[in-house]
Write a protein that holds these residues in place. Structure first.
Motif, mmCIF file in Angstrom:
data_model
loop_
_atom_site.group_PDB
_atom_site.id
_atom_site.type_symbol
_atom_site.label_atom_id
_atom_site.label_comp_id
_atom_site.label_asym_id
_atom_site.label_seq_id
_atom_site.Cartn_x
_atom_site.Cartn_y
_atom_site.Cartn_z
ATOM 1 N N LEU A 16 30.150 51.752 67.871
ATOM 2 C CA LEU A 16 30.580 52.442 66.654
ATOM 3 C C LEU A 16 31.444 51.510 65.798
ATOM 4 C CD1 LEU A 16 30.758 54.948 64.886
ATOM 5 C CD2 LEU A 16 32.674 55.757 66.315
ATOM 6 N N ALA A 17 32.306 50.717 66.456
ATOM 7 C CA ALA A 17 33.144 49.760 65.727
ATOM 8 C C ALA A 17 32.277 48.726 65.016
ATOM 9 C CB ALA A 17 34.112 49.075 66.686
ATOM 10 N N PRO B 52 27.120 52.322 53.791
ATOM 11 C CA PRO B 52 27.326 53.777 53.680
ATOM 12 C C PRO B 52 26.620 54.471 54.839
ATOM 13 C CG PRO B 52 26.608 52.853 51.585
ATOM 14 C CD PRO B 52 26.408 51.786 52.613
ATOM 15 N N ILE B 53 27.337 55.307 55.577
ATOM 16 C CA ILE B 53 26.741 56.012 56.712
ATOM 17 C C ILE B 53 27.299 57.439 56.755
ATOM 18 C CG2 ILE B 53 26.388 53.941 58.144
ATOM 19 C CD1 ILE B 53 28.945 54.643 59.637
ATOM 20 N N ASP B 54 26.648 58.264 57.547
ATOM 21 C CA ASP B 54 27.163 59.613 57.780
ATOM 22 C C ASP B 54 28.171 59.494 58.917
ATOM 23 O OD1 ASP B 54 27.650 62.223 58.627
ATOM 24 O OD2 ASP B 54 25.654 62.900 58.024
ATOM 25 N N LEU B 55 29.421 59.422 58.555
ATOM 26 C CA LEU B 55 30.468 59.139 59.545
ATOM 27 C C LEU B 55 30.499 60.182 60.659
ATOM 28 C CD1 LEU B 55 33.500 57.994 57.332
ATOM 29 C CD2 LEU B 55 32.105 56.579 58.839
ATOM 30 N N GLU B 56 30.468 61.447 60.274
ATOM 31 C CA GLU B 56 30.610 62.491 61.294
ATOM 32 C C GLU B 56 29.424 62.477 62.253
ATOM 33 O OE1 GLU B 56 31.782 67.187 61.709
ATOM 34 O OE2 GLU B 56 32.116 66.098 59.853
ATOM 35 N N ARG B 57 28.221 62.312 61.692
ATOM 36 C CA ARG B 57 27.032 62.305 62.547
ATOM 37 C C ARG B 57 27.054 61.133 63.520
ATOM 38 N NH1 ARG B 57 20.896 60.964 61.098
ATOM 39 N NH2 ARG B 57 22.021 59.287 60.133
ATOM 40 N N GLU B 58 27.380 59.913 63.010
ATOM 41 C CA GLU B 58 27.402 58.724 63.869
ATOM 42 C C GLU B 58 28.515 58.817 64.911
ATOM 43 O OE1 GLU B 58 25.259 56.377 64.076
ATOM 44 O OE2 GLU B 58 24.055 57.036 62.366
ATOM 45 N N ALA B 59 29.665 59.323 64.480
ATOM 46 C CA ALA B 59 30.797 59.417 65.415
ATOM 47 C C ALA B 59 30.542 60.465 66.487
ATOM 48 C CB ALA B 59 32.075 59.746 64.650
ATOM 49 N N SER B 60 29.800 61.504 66.113
ATOM 50 C CA SER B 60 29.525 62.582 67.077
ATOM 51 C C SER B 60 28.721 62.080 68.270
ATOM 52 C CB SER B 60 28.780 63.726 66.383
ATOM 53 O OG SER B 60 29.586 64.315 65.386
ATOM 54 N N LEU C 169 36.202 57.902 65.863
ATOM 55 C CA LEU C 169 36.491 56.982 64.760
ATOM 56 C C LEU C 169 37.843 56.283 64.971
ATOM 57 C CD1 LEU C 169 35.286 59.162 61.738
ATOM 58 C CD2 LEU C 169 34.261 57.007 62.528
ATOM 59 N N ALA C 170 38.839 57.019 65.477
ATOM 60 C CA ALA C 170 40.161 56.422 65.721
ATOM 61 C C ALA C 170 40.056 55.308 66.756
ATOM 62 C CB ALA C 170 41.148 57.498 66.182
ATOM 63 N N GLY C 171 39.262 55.556 67.812
ATOM 64 C CA GLY C 171 39.080 54.518 68.829
ATOM 65 C C GLY C 171 38.372 53.301 68.269
ATOM 66 N N ALA C 172 37.346 53.545 67.436
ATOM 67 C CA ALA C 172 36.620 52.431 66.813
ATOM 68 C C ALA C 172 37.553 51.626 65.915
ATOM 69 C CB ALA C 172 35.437 52.959 66.012
#
Length: 711
Positions: free
Chosen positions: A126-127, A135-143, A159-162
């Motif tokens: 993810l990092a 540009p990405i769908d942050l919530e979808r990728e992080a999920s 996201l915080a860990g990344a």
């Protein structure tokens, strides 16, 4: 033999020839001392002085340490299987320890960090995705990385860990660190604040309660003062450049666009700066500027120490020395011309006892009985009062009285050296002896005292003590060998500083002298246990034997050059003694006739100088000095008064002057000269006799402001 590339690099850095540097490194590697190389190996070094030789030695040690660290880093990364050709090249080209450590930082074994925890949670992909800044769908990728077993419960936690992983990557990037280091070096400001509820009792840190200045321009004494205030828990010190400008520069280097993933990267970069990089860089700046300030303070200290050690000696005369005091009386000792203690007692010329006449009669009797030539009076408590008392005594023979700076005398009197020398006498007698001997020969006496205790310099207790000690020992060694040492009267402490001797051989020399009597020649040194050929080569030229059978033994001509002088004398059909005594004979010598593959013109010219004045003490002649007879305490001072004084200490911000009131006055650097100067030593030197004008007096704070009265 030192590697050739070191000689080439050092030569380029110091603007010397490679041959000069290589020959100097070779001599140092064989154990030759700096004074010996400078004095007796001029042909090999191209007449380099002690400072230049010391610079070569220091730079060689610095680069040797750098290359050892470079090798260790290469081995460590190679063992991890991560040493690429590109990385090896960068490491091999790194020119500073900071650059090396930056390159090694990502490969250094670490304790657990927020980033390492995030990697364990599987958030590294993810990092990497965020670092593309697409540009990405942050919530979808992080999920995709939610895993309750691993402790990732929400997209935001992922996201915080990344961001933690990205922050660490940014903080370990060698290019970013190098640029940021340069920003901190050039633009950091050092600011201070008084810690709430802290009391600065004597207000010595008042000017730092809310200070703020460019660190690169801050004088070394101010930096040391601020850091000392912090150490004492009175000040809070902060070092950093303007945060907004620094972050803007970081953003320009890292952020490619305004995408949502780029915003995540920027959040990570901001965190990297505030949590990791800024504290690390502040620590580096503290270390860098502290070391820089230390070096400047130590340079001032060693310059002052050299001037004090090389102060003019009165010479070998029978001396009456007084360690003044009020209630406990004045301790009086008589020293013979060699400094041997002959007599001691205590007199009480001052209140509360006030036996003025009895004390006066005793001194008159002692001066006559021992044929005293000089009186040395310590300049501490009751010093001026004792001087005034002595000057009013009508002695029956001519005798001169001198005020003597007694800084360090109490340190000596309580030291193992003093106890060994005078086991049957108390500290007051030893202190008086030290005062008397210091008048006769400052160098011979001051070598018995820890150089940090001789009362010169600035912030000597705040600087790197190992660096200070090494610098001072080098300075003492230089001074001792510059003057030369009388072999048959020198103390163990003085002998230990002679080139190639050291404490153990010094004791052997003393033991041999005690058992066999005075040395009759330098050659006899070879009979001293463990005094081998190498020690003889290094030491002999600096040891003198007064009235030796061979007149060259009392000179600075090295025994290895005796044959050259003997050939000169033989060619002129005279003795070596005739050559020394007769200037006309020496003028007939054609030096080029005596050049060989080992003896060049520099050595021959030194020999000729020595033959003209064999064994001459290079120190200046002793000068008489008296304080103003009408001024004894700070209460006697008035603004505008012009007084004689003696320079007792020189710092970067000015110099201190003893005007005879038990409290030195300060001449600020701005009041030393009408022209703008950056270094007080451009104008004055230690022990210099000067005229000063009183500009301000603060009796309560015991502060005296002075201005130098220029000729």
């Amino acid at each position: 033999m030192p590697e050739q590339n070191y000689a080439s690099r050092i030569a380029q850095a110091l603007n010397l020839t490679e041959e000069q540097v290589q020959n100097t490194l070779n001599l140092l590697e064989t154990g030759a001392t700096i004074p010996f190389i400078s004095r007796y190996r001029k042909e090999a070094t191209g007449s380099l002085d002690e400072v230049q030789i010391g610079n070569i030695k220091d730079l060689y040690a610095k680069w040797l340490e750098l290359d050892k660290r470079r090798a260790a880093i290469l081995d460590s990364i190679a063992e991890q299987g991560k040493l690429t050709p590109e990385l090896r090249e960068k490491i091999e080209q790194a020119e500073t320890m900071g650059a090396l450590e930056d390159l090694y930082l990502p490969y250094r074994p670490k304790r657990k960090t927020r980033a390492s925890v995030a990697v364990e949670k599987g958030l590294q992909p993810l990092a990497k995705l965020l670092l593309t800044q697409r540009p990405i769908d942050l919530e979808r990728e992080a999920s995709k990385y939610i895993d309750e077993e691993k402790g990732v419960n929400t997209p935001e936690e992922a996201l915080a860990g990344a961001r933690d992983i990205i922050a660490e990557l940014i903080s370990e990037n060698a290019s970013i660190r190098a640029r940021l280091r340069n920003t901190f070096l050039r633009y950091s400001r050092i600011s201070t604040q008084l810690i709430p509820d802290k009391v600065d009792e004597d207000e010595k840190y008042r000017i730092y309660y809310n200070a703020n200045e460019l660190l690169a321009k801050a004088p070394s004494h101010r930096i040391l003062a601020m850091l000392r205030g912090e150490e004492e828990g009175i000040l809070r010190v902060h070092i950093a450049p303007d945060e907004t400008r620094t972050l803007d520069d970081l953003k320009h280097r890292i952020i490619k666009n305004n995408s949502n993933s780029a915003q995540q990267v920027w959040m990570a970069a901001t965190d990297a700066y505030k949590r990791l990089l800024q504290p690390q860089m502040e620590t580096e700046m503290r270390k860098y500027y502290k070391e820089k300030a230390d070096k400047e303070a130590i340079a001032v200290f060693t310059k002052n120490a050299r001037q004090l050690l090389l102060a003019a000696p009165l010479g070998q005369v029978t001396t009456l020395a007084i360690d003044p005091g009020f209630r406990t009386g004045c301790k009086v000792v008589i020293l013979d011309p060699q400094g041997k203690l002959l007599y001691n007692e205590t007199i009480y010329p001052h209140p509360p006892v006030a036996q003025y006449k009895l004390a006066s009669d005793k001194l008159k009797r002692l001066v006559l009985q021992y044929q005293v030539d000089a009186i040395a009076i310590g300049n501490g408590t009751a010093g001026r009062e004792t001087e005034n008392f002595v000057r009013h005594i009508p002695f029956e023979r001519e005798v001169k009285a001198f005020m003597v700076n007694e800084s360090g005398a109490s340190v000596y009197s309580a030291s193992p050296v003093a106890r060994e020398e005078f086991p049957d006498y108390d500290v007051t007698v030893r202190g008086a002896v030290s005062i008397g001997r210091r008048l006769m020969d400052p160098l011979a006496e001051l070598v018995k005292i820890d150089p940090k205790s001789i009362g010169v310099g600035q912030y000597q207790h705040d600087v790197n003590q190992k660096m200070l000690q090494e610098s001072l020992e080098t300075t003492v060694e230089s001074c001792v060998n510059y003057v030369g040492v009388e072999l048959n009267t020198a103390s163990k402490q003085l002998l230990s500083y002679v080139s190639g001797v050291g404490p153990a051989l010094a004791q052997n020399i003393i033991d041999y002298r005690n058992e066999n009597g005075a040395f009759s020649s330098r050659e006899a040194l070879k009979k001293v246990p463990r005094f081998g050929a190498k020690a003889f080569q290094q030491a002999a030229g600096f040891l003198r034997i007064h009235e030796a059978e061979n007149p060259l033994d009392s000179s600075a001509v090295h025994p290895e050059s005796y044959k050259v002088v003997e050939k000169m004398a033989k060619d002129l059909d005279c003795s070596v003694s005739d050559l020394i005594k007769n200037k006309e004979l020496r003028q007939q010598i054609i030096l080029k006739n005596y050049i060989t593959d080992k003896v060049g013109m520099p050595t021959l010219e030194d020999i000729m100088k020595e033959l003209a004045k064999p064994g001459r003490d290079p120190r200046s002649q002793f000068e008489m000095f008296e304080f103003d007879k009408n001024v004894h305490t700070i209460h006697d001072l008035t603004i505008g008064m012009v007084l004689p004084g003696i320079i007792t200490n020189i710092t970067n911000f000015g110099c201190f002057v003893d005007i005879g009131v038990h409290q030195d006055g300060l001449i600020h650097i701005s009041r030393l000269s009408k022209r703008r100067i950056s270094d007080p030593s451009e104008v004055v030197h230690l022990n210099q006799k000067v005229m000063v004008q009183v500009e301000n007096v603060e009796v309560d704070r015991k502060r005296i402001s002075l201005a130098l009265v220029e000729d």
